[in-house]
Design a protein around this motif. Structure first.
Motif, short mmCIF file in Angstrom:
data_model
loop_
_atom_site.label_atom_id
_atom_site.label_comp_id
_atom_site.label_asym_id
_atom_site.label_seq_id
_atom_site.Cartn_x
_atom_site.Cartn_y
_atom_site.Cartn_z
N ASP A 165 0.82 -1.22 0.00
CA ASP A 165 0.00 0.00 0.00
C ASP A 165 0.85 1.26 0.00
OD1 ASP A 165 1.03 -0.13 2.55
OD2 ASP A 165 -0.86 0.26 3.57
N ALA A 166 2.09 1.16 -0.49
CA ALA A 166 3.00 2.31 -0.46
C ALA A 166 2.45 3.51 -1.21
CB ALA A 166 4.36 1.91 -1.03
N GLU A 167 1.65 3.27 -2.24
CA GLU A 167 1.17 4.37 -3.08
C GLU A 167 0.15 5.26 -2.37
OE1 GLU A 167 -0.30 2.85 -6.72
OE2 GLU A 167 1.66 2.16 -7.44
N ARG A 168 -0.45 4.80 -1.30
CA ARG A 168 -1.49 5.60 -0.64
C ARG A 168 -0.91 6.69 0.25
NH1 ARG A 168 -3.67 2.58 4.75
NH2 ARG A 168 -4.87 4.51 4.85
N TRP A 169 0.33 6.51 0.72
CA TRP A 169 0.85 7.39 1.76
C TRP A 169 1.30 8.77 1.28
CZ3 TRP A 169 -0.74 5.92 6.20
CH2 TRP A 169 -0.90 4.55 6.48
N PRO A 170 1.92 8.93 0.11
CA PRO A 170 2.36 10.28 -0.29
C PRO A 170 1.22 11.30 -0.31
CG PRO A 170 3.45 8.65 -1.66
CD PRO A 170 2.42 7.91 -0.84
N GLY A 171 0.03 10.88 -0.72
CA GLY A 171 -1.10 11.80 -0.76
C GLY A 171 -1.67 12.14 0.60
N MET A 172 -1.23 11.43 1.65
CA MET A 172 -1.72 11.69 3.00
C MET A 172 -0.81 12.63 3.79
SD MET A 172 -3.02 7.85 3.98
CE MET A 172 -3.72 8.35 5.55
N VAL A 173 0.33 12.98 3.19
CA VAL A 173 1.29 13.85 3.89
C VAL A 173 0.72 15.25 4.10
CG1 VAL A 173 3.50 15.04 3.64
CG2 VAL A 173 3.35 12.58 3.24
N ALA A 174 0.19 15.87 3.05
CA ALA A 174 -0.31 17.24 3.16
C ALA A 174 -1.45 17.36 4.18
CB ALA A 174 -0.75 17.76 1.79
N PRO A 175 -2.49 16.50 4.15
CA PRO A 175 -3.53 16.60 5.18
C PRO A 175 -2.99 16.43 6.60
CG PRO A 175 -4.28 15.22 3.36
CD PRO A 175 -2.82 15.47 3.14
N ALA A 176 -2.00 15.55 6.76
CA ALA A 176 -1.41 15.36 8.09
C ALA A 176 -0.70 16.62 8.56
CB ALA A 176 -0.44 14.18 8.07
N VAL A 177 0.04 17.26 7.65
CA VAL A 177 0.74 18.50 7.99
C VAL A 177 -0.26 19.58 8.39
CG1 VAL A 177 2.08 20.42 7.04
CG2 VAL A 177 2.81 18.06 6.63
N VAL A 178 -1.35 19.70 7.65
CA VAL A 178 -2.36 20.72 7.95
C VAL A 178 -2.98 20.45 9.33
CG1 VAL A 178 -4.60 21.64 7.25
CG2 VAL A 178 -2.84 21.22 5.53
N SER A 179 -3.26 19.20 9.64
CA SER A 179 -3.86 18.87 10.94
C SER A 179 -2.90 19.16 12.09
CB SER A 179 -4.26 17.39 10.97
OG SER A 179 -5.28 17.12 10.02
N ILE A 180 -1.64 18.80 11.92
CA ILE A 180 -0.65 19.03 12.98
C ILE A 180 -0.44 20.53 13.17
CG2 ILE A 180 1.77 18.71 13.63
CD1 ILE A 180 1.64 16.03 12.08
N ASN A 181 -0.36 21.25 12.07
CA ASN A 181 -0.20 22.71 12.16
C ASN A 181 -1.37 23.35 12.91
OD1 ASN A 181 1.07 25.35 11.21
ND2 ASN A 181 -0.97 25.50 10.30
#
Length: 230
Positions: A165-181
């Motif tokens: 499932d490696a292909e799913r993770w790159p697209g989840m980076v930006a939403p994670a950054v926004v949530s942490i910020n």
């Protein structure tokens, strides 16, 4: 706007120049590439505490120990790297403060700027710079850190190989950054509000209006210095 403006985004030519500088032989292959650098700076910018450039810049030049051989790099190259990295830091800071919802990692702009793996390695290294304050959030919100752990660590990449499932993770980076910020921004606002509402403690005893004036005149305070204050 002048090129040395602290929050001016780097141009493609400046990114390319910085990439070349970081790949110089004097750095021994231990410096960050552009994608790793942006992940690293993003963690510093959105994290719990501000950090001075002199604290983080050595790690840009030497990811392994944060102790680059400055003589091997050369003063001119080191100065140019520092200036460009500081500008990118300022740009990221402005971006995440003014319009975090539009954030996208630089690897989305093209493969010439590196990949999600390197970006996430840089982000995790940025959190390690202030690990004591980051750790509770890792524990309480593991889903936010899953993309970084799966892409930026050997154990995570091994899990990707098993789960396919490696292909799913790159697209989840930006939403994670926004949530942490958003989390750290909200916490800072609460702390600032609490600090602003704290009761002011008087450093000297309060003088009653009928007490002897502290100036030594022998008069009551209300008839002496207190009259001027009134």
């Amino acid at each position: 706007m002048p090129n040395d403006a602290p929050n001016l985004p780097l141009s493609d030519d400046e990114y390319a120049a910085l990439d070349v500088l970081l790949a110089a032989p004097g750095l021994g292959g231990r410096a960050m590439d552009i994608s790793t650098l942006e992940g690293f700076l993003t963690a510093l910018v959105i994290g719990p505490n501000d950090m001075a450039p002199e604290q983080w810049l050595p790690w840009v030049l030497d990811m392994e120990q944060g102790a680059p051989d400055m003589a091997a790099i050369g003063a001119d190259a080191a100065g140019r790297i520092a200036a460009l990295a500081a500008r990118h830091h300022g740009h990221m800071e402005h971006w995440m403060r003014e319009d975090p919802g539009s954030f996208e990692p630089i690897y989305d702009c093209g493969p010439e700027w590196g990949g999600a793996k390197e970006w996430c390695e840089g982000f995790l290294l940025g959190t390690e710079m202030d690990s004591a304050d980051w750790s509770p959030l890792f524990v309480s919100a593991p889903a936010w850190f899953a993309p970084f752990m799966r892409l930026g660590t050997e154990d995570g990449r091994a899990m990707d190989a098993v789960d396919d499932d490696a292909e799913r993770w790159p697209g989840m980076v930006a939403p994670a950054v926004v949530s942490i910020n958003a989390f750290w921004t909200k916490l800072r606002h609460k702390q600032d509000a609490a600090a602003g509402s704290q009761t002011v403690v008087r450093e000297t005893p309060k003088v009653g209006r009928n007490d002897p004036c502290s100036c030594g005149s022998g008069k009551k305070y209300k008839k002496c210095c207190g009259a001027g204050a009134a």
